[in-house]
Design a protein around this motif. Structure first.
Motif, PDB file in Angstrom:
ATOM      1  N   THR A 157     -23.475  59.583  42.796  1.00  0.00           N
ATOM      2  CA  THR A 157     -24.121  59.110  44.009  1.00  0.00           C
ATOM      3  C   THR A 157     -24.902  60.243  44.663  1.00  0.00           C
ATOM      4  OG1 THR A 157     -22.328  59.674  45.529  1.00  0.00           O
ATOM      5  CG2 THR A 157     -22.139  57.574  44.341  1.00  0.00           C
ATOM      6  N   PHE A 158     -25.664  59.896  45.681  1.00  0.00           N
ATOM      7  CA  PHE A 158     -26.449  60.898  46.383  1.00  0.00           C
ATOM      8  C   PHE A 158     -25.593  61.829  47.227  1.00  0.00           C
ATOM      9  CE2 PHE A 158     -29.929  58.614  44.787  1.00  0.00           C
ATOM     10  CZ  PHE A 158     -31.071  59.374  44.968  1.00  0.00           C
ATOM     11  N   GLN A 159     -24.302  61.557  47.319  1.00  0.00           N
ATOM     12  CA  GLN A 159     -23.408  62.522  47.943  1.00  0.00           C
ATOM     13  C   GLN A 159     -23.364  63.819  47.153  1.00  0.00           C
ATOM     14  OE1 GLN A 159     -19.682  60.294  48.262  1.00  0.00           O
ATOM     15  NE2 GLN A 159     -19.925  60.207  50.471  1.00  0.00           N
ATOM     16  N   GLU A 160     -23.682  63.749  45.878  1.00  0.00           N
ATOM     17  CA  GLU A 160     -23.610  64.923  45.014  1.00  0.00           C
ATOM     18  C   GLU A 160     -24.970  65.571  44.798  1.00  0.00           C
ATOM     19  OE1 GLU A 160     -20.814  64.566  41.638  1.00  0.00           O
ATOM     20  OE2 GLU A 160     -20.618  62.482  42.228  1.00  0.00           O
ATOM     21  N   VAL A 161     -25.948  65.185  45.615  1.00  0.00           N
ATOM     22  CA  VAL A 161     -27.302  65.728  45.507  1.00  0.00           C
ATOM     23  C   VAL A 161     -27.665  66.396  46.822  1.00  0.00           C
ATOM     24  CG1 VAL A 161     -29.729  65.148  45.165  1.00  0.00           C
ATOM     25  CG2 VAL A 161     -27.977  63.935  43.867  1.00  0.00           C
ATOM     26  N   GLN A 162     -28.368  67.509  46.735  1.00  0.00           N
ATOM     27  CA  GLN A 162     -28.862  68.167  47.940  1.00  0.00           C
ATOM     28  C   GLN A 162     -30.303  68.620  47.711  1.00  0.00           C
ATOM     29  OE1 GLN A 162     -26.332  71.560  48.641  1.00  0.00           O
ATOM     30  NE2 GLN A 162     -27.330  72.824  47.085  1.00  0.00           N
ATOM     31  N   ASN A 163     -30.994  68.882  48.822  1.00  0.00           N
ATOM     32  CA  ASN A 163     -32.385  69.370  48.781  1.00  0.00           C
ATOM     33  C   ASN A 163     -33.275  68.463  47.941  1.00  0.00           C
ATOM     34  OD1 ASN A 163     -31.565  71.599  50.315  1.00  0.00           O
ATOM     35  ND2 ASN A 163     -31.140  72.826  48.499  1.00  0.00           N
TER      36      ASN A 163
ATOM     37  N   GLY B 183     -25.872  62.026  50.826  1.00  0.00           N
ATOM     38  CA  GLY B 183     -24.617  61.625  51.424  1.00  0.00           C
ATOM     39  C   GLY B 183     -24.273  60.168  51.319  1.00  0.00           C
ATOM     40  N   GLY B 184     -25.123  59.388  50.714  1.00  0.00           N
ATOM     41  CA  GLY B 184     -24.852  57.959  50.638  1.00  0.00           C
ATOM     42  C   GLY B 184     -24.117  57.566  49.372  1.00  0.00           C
ATOM     43  N   GLN B 185     -23.413  56.440  49.460  1.00  0.00           N
ATOM     44  CA  GLN B 185     -22.698  55.915  48.297  1.00  0.00           C
ATOM     45  C   GLN B 185     -23.616  55.001  47.496  1.00  0.00           C
ATOM     46  OE1 GLN B 185     -19.853  56.522  46.969  1.00  0.00           O
ATOM     47  NE2 GLN B 185     -18.789  57.739  48.505  1.00  0.00           N
TER      48      GLN B 185
ATOM     49  N   GLY C 274     -37.874  55.007  51.230  1.00  0.00           N
ATOM     50  CA  GLY C 274     -36.549  55.566  51.418  1.00  0.00           C
ATOM     51  C   GLY C 274     -35.452  54.533  51.483  1.00  0.00           C
ATOM     52  N   ASN C 275     -35.559  53.512  50.655  1.00  0.00           N
ATOM     53  CA  ASN C 275     -34.582  52.434  50.684  1.00  0.00           C
ATOM     54  C   ASN C 275     -33.491  52.683  49.643  1.00  0.00           C
ATOM     55  OD1 ASN C 275     -33.913  49.650  51.712  1.00  0.00           O
ATOM     56  ND2 ASN C 275     -34.009  49.230  49.527  1.00  0.00           N
ATOM     57  N   PRO C 276     -32.223  52.817  50.065  1.00  0.00           N
ATOM     58  CA  PRO C 276     -31.151  53.059  49.102  1.00  0.00           C
ATOM     59  C   PRO C 276     -30.901  51.847  48.234  1.00  0.00           C
ATOM     60  CG  PRO C 276     -30.235  52.723  51.288  1.00  0.00           C
ATOM     61  CD  PRO C 276     -31.714  52.789  51.452  1.00  0.00           C
ATOM     62  N   ALA C 277     -30.491  52.102  46.999  1.00  0.00           N
ATOM     63  CA  ALA C 277     -30.220  51.032  46.046  1.00  0.00           C
ATOM     64  C   ALA C 277     -29.203  51.552  45.042  1.00  0.00           C
ATOM     65  CB  ALA C 277     -31.505  50.587  45.342  1.00  0.00           C
ATOM     66  N   SER C 278     -28.854  50.717  44.104  1.00  0.00           N
ATOM     67  CA  SER C 278     -27.913  51.113  43.063  1.00  0.00           C
ATOM     68  C   SER C 278     -28.484  50.749  41.708  1.00  0.00           C
ATOM     69  CB  SER C 278     -26.561  50.420  43.264  1.00  0.00           C
ATOM     70  OG  SER C 278     -25.941  50.861  44.461  1.00  0.00           O
ATOM     71  N   GLY C 279     -28.305  51.643  40.748  1.00  0.00           N
ATOM     72  CA  GLY C 279     -28.799  51.378  39.406  1.00  0.00           C
ATOM     73  C   GLY C 279     -29.098  52.657  38.658  1.00  0.00           C
ATOM     74  N   ARG C 280     -28.934  52.606  37.346  1.00  0.00           N
ATOM     75  CA  ARG C 280     -29.174  53.783  36.514  1.00  0.00           C
ATOM     76  C   ARG C 280     -30.598  53.834  35.988  1.00  0.00           C
ATOM     77  NH1 ARG C 280     -26.708  53.599  31.898  1.00  0.00           N
ATOM     78  NH2 ARG C 280     -26.635  55.856  31.574  1.00  0.00           N
TER      79      ARG C 280
END
Length: 210
Positions: free
Chosen positions: A139-145, A167-169, A191-197
């Protein structure tokens, strides 16, 4: 342009070679050169780092594979896509520079980029949507900058930058789109969050933004 959307003129206010406009979610900019001329080629750049994780043995990072994609639409129908398995659009107007599997090392440059030759985009293509997804599933919790930016490819001038909120799930984000506006183009930060690989997983999240 969508109701309530504010268009920013990026041909003014930025020093040559300096940073572009910092976009907020939903903000649109008119894609013009600093001298007021028409842009002919732009680059959508994506950069990120894996955020350090604290553990029993100190901080460590895990490699994260974010993928940038560009979906080409004609009258709200997807007609082509550029991503790591299809690096050049069928018409040749959009080109991916190649897959980056781990992200950056803090240098702030583009880890992946998609080049758009605006003059070669076929007339029936009216929107191009840029997405980013976590192919490795973090998830974007594990991404920075993390950021996306648009650059005048003819001179390297950054026109606009949008910071991807971490920081989002979620595992993907509909970053931005460029669309025809009269005789030119404009960019909108989504900047719309979504889910998918992959980009295919994101299509239901893309369609409301067309």
């Amino acid at each position: 342009m969508e109701r309530g959307q504010r268009v920013v003129d990026v041909s003014k206010g930025n020093a040559p070679g300096g940073p572009g406009v910092n976009l907020t979610k939903g903000q649109a900019i008119s894609l013009e050169k600093k001298d007021g001329g028409t842009l002919t080629a732009v680059r959508m750049g994506l950069g990120w780092q894996a955020a350090p994780r604290r553990g029993l043995f100190g901080s460590r990072t895990r490699e994260i594979d974010l993928d940038a994609s560009a979906v080409l639409f004609a009258d709200k129908q997807p007609v082509d896509v550029v991503f790591f398995r299809h690096l050049v659009s069928d018409d040749g107007s959009v080109r991916h520079t190649g897959d980056n599997l781990v992200g950056g090392a803090g240098q702030g440059g583009d880890d992946e980029a998609i080049l758009v030759d605006l003059q070669r985009v076929p007339v029936h293509i009216d929107q191009i949507v840029f997405t980013v997804n976590s192919f490795t599933g973090q998830t974007f919790q594990e991404v920075q900058n993390a950021f996306c930016r648009i650059v005048d490819e003819t001179n390297g001038q950054e026109l606009a930058r949008y910071t991807l909120d971490g920081g989002g799930q979620y595992t993907a984000q509909i970053m931005a789109k460029v669309q025809r506006a009269g005789s030119g183009w404009q960019m909108t930060a989504l900047g719309n969050p979504a889910s998918g690989r992959t980009f295919q997983d994101l299509m239901p999240a893309i369609l409301p933004h067309l």
